[in-house]
Design a protein around this motif. Structure first.
Motif: not given
Length: 173
Positions: A36, A129, A133
């Motif tokens: 991030v 996130q 990912s």
């Protein structure tokens, strides 16, 4: 020539007897960084990432362990076991293991699969996130993950398209 051999022998002796500290170990091939804003916020375990069949629905989930590091700098960390839904952008926590700075297990929380405990992944959160990912990695490695799943589940070649049609559709978006 003799001076050169002696010099290298001394250097070799010093390196063996007094190892250089401060050198970083090569990056682990097991974990993939979750970033991030150019900062690692967690790592997911590529060796445990796999497809799982939802026991209550006709869909496949992504099963993965995620490692989060302590922010207080004491080398403690947490390993959490999650399931991700591909189409609904949801997450389900199954296990959480806390390790202290020495690597000893300090706390363990285990939950059984409960279809009522799915939580939506909210925008602009760390879990979003994680989801991004993990699903991007799964997308790139879909063939390998599909093959492993089919081998584990004993699915024959004829039925593979039916099982993975929704994954293909999801990744084609």
């Amino acid at each position: 020539m003799r001076v050169t051999k002696c010099f290298f022998s001394i250097i070799l002796f010093l390196l063996i007897c007094f190892p250089v500290t401060g050198l970083s170990a090569p990056p682990s091939q097991r974990y993939e960084n979750i970033m991030v804003d150019d900062t690692v916020v967690a790592l997911f375990d590529k060796e445990t990432l796999r497809y799982e069949k939802d026991p209550y629905r006709d869909e496949l989930l992504i099963n993965v362990w995620i490692k989060t590091l302590s922010t207080n700098g004491d080398n403690s960390y947490n390993l959490s076991h999650y399931l991700f839904r591909l189409h609904n952008s949801e997450i389900l926590s199954l296990d959480s293991l806390d390790y202290d700075a020495t690597g000893q297990l300090s706390r363990k929380i285990t939950s059984s699969y409960d279809p009522n405990k799915w939580v939506p992944i909210l925008p602009e959160t760390v879990s979003e996130q994680w989801y991004i990912s993990v699903t991007e990695y799964a997308k790139v490695n879909a063939a390998k993950l599909k093959k492993e799943y089919n081998e584990r589940m004993g699915i024959n070649e004829k039925n593979r398209r039916n099982v993975f049609s929704f994954i293909t559709d999801f990744f084609d978006m």
